[in-house]
Scaffold this motif. Structure first.
Motif, mmCIF file in Angstrom:
data_model
loop_
_atom_site.group_PDB
_atom_site.id
_atom_site.type_symbol
_atom_site.label_atom_id
_atom_site.label_comp_id
_atom_site.label_asym_id
_atom_site.label_seq_id
_atom_site.Cartn_x
_atom_site.Cartn_y
_atom_site.Cartn_z
ATOM 1 N N GLU A 22 39.492 30.026 66.200
ATOM 2 C CA GLU A 22 38.343 30.604 66.893
ATOM 3 C C GLU A 22 37.632 29.518 67.711
ATOM 4 N N THR A 24 34.851 27.426 69.900
ATOM 5 C CA THR A 24 33.424 27.118 69.768
ATOM 6 C C THR A 24 32.885 26.555 71.078
ATOM 7 N N GLN A 33 29.016 25.867 68.170
ATOM 8 C CA GLN A 33 28.796 27.248 67.727
ATOM 9 C C GLN A 33 29.949 28.135 68.158
ATOM 10 N N VAL A 34 30.313 29.090 67.284
ATOM 11 C CA VAL A 34 31.348 30.065 67.629
ATOM 12 C C VAL A 34 30.978 30.731 68.953
ATOM 13 N N THR A 35 31.903 30.741 69.885
ATOM 14 C CA THR A 35 31.626 31.239 71.237
ATOM 15 C C THR A 35 31.427 32.750 71.267
ATOM 16 N N ARG A 39 31.214 37.268 66.444
ATOM 17 C CA ARG A 39 31.904 36.661 65.310
ATOM 18 C C ARG A 39 31.135 35.478 64.713
ATOM 19 N N ARG A 40 29.854 35.434 64.911
ATOM 20 C CA ARG A 40 29.076 34.272 64.476
ATOM 21 C C ARG A 40 28.581 34.345 63.041
ATOM 22 N N GLY A 70 26.963 30.839 62.798
ATOM 23 C CA GLY A 70 28.262 30.283 63.170
ATOM 24 C C GLY A 70 28.206 28.915 63.818
ATOM 25 N N THR A 85 37.727 24.119 66.785
ATOM 26 C CA THR A 85 38.032 25.514 66.463
ATOM 27 C C THR A 85 37.842 25.759 64.965
ATOM 28 N N TRP A 90 34.954 36.266 59.580
ATOM 29 C CA TRP A 90 33.660 36.654 60.127
ATOM 30 C C TRP A 90 33.311 38.074 59.676
#
Length: 217
Positions: A22, A24, A33-35, A39-40, A70, A85, A90
């Protein structure tokens, strides 16, 4: 600037979904941070593998993981190569329908730390907690997460002691997320009115050292 309350929305997490590689986004400093905004919310019960340029990063090099939004923060001494990543799970969210009011309160316990030779009290902050309530026009037995097998309702989560994350959006880009346990619900009705349900909840940290609630975007 004031926010119109009608814009608010209340959502609750469902069953976890696994993801690998995943992407970021760099936030500055040592924070990523998760992009994907959907899905954060990270499932804390599943191990998170942080990869830097495809190589798993040792736990000693990770300062913290924000399960609410996230965000991964590396130790100051660690040099990031990139890309960063995550292999993790999530949590999707589902709307808690027909909510009409709510209260969210974050409290810090202030313990009396007064000593001799001082007339004024001294207090020491200790534990932090979150609690609150929601009022809804929907009965607590209604299935909220229709994707997961079985009835996934506030009533079922309360009776099973199942923790859930509440995601309260106040207005665009302003929200509060809190890991909670539902502690009770009360159904009220009167002949000239409508049936309302008051739902109470209390904070529950998902892991040692992890925040139970925070504001964010």
């Amino acid at each position: 600037m004031p926010s119109a309350a009608w814009q608010a929305a209340v959502r609750v997490t469902g069953a976890a979904v696994a993801a690998t590689g995943e992407a970021t986004t760099f936030l500055g400093g040592k924070r990523y941070q998760v992009t994907n905004t959907g899905r954060r919310i990270i499932e804390p019960a599943v191990a998170v593998v942080v990869r830097d340029n495809g190589i798993a990063v040792a736990a000693a090099n990770i300062l913290s993981i924000d399960f609410l939004f996230g965000i991964v923060e590396f130790q100051a001494a660690y040099t990031v190569t990139g890309p960063v990543t995550l292999d993790f799970s999530w949590l999707p969210t589902y709307q808690v329908g027909e909510c009409r009011s709510g209260t969210l309160t974050i409290n810090a316990e202030l313990v009396d730390a007064s000593v001799f030779e001082s007339q004024w009290r001294q207090r020491q902050p200790t534990l932090v907690d979150v609690e609150g309530s929601l009022q809804s026009l929907r009965l607590p037995v209604v299935d909220i997460d229709t994707v997961t097998a079985g009835t996934q309702s506030i009533d079922s989560w309360l009776k099973a002691g199942t923790p859930r994350l509440l995601d309260v959006l106040f207005t665009t880009g302003q929200r509060m997320r809190a890991w909670v346990l539902f502690s009770g619900h009360a159904i009220q009705s009167e002949v000239a009115g409508i049936v309302t349900v008051d739902v109470n909840f209390q904070g529950n940290s998902p892991a040692a050292g992890a925040a139970a609630a925070a504001f964010g975007a």
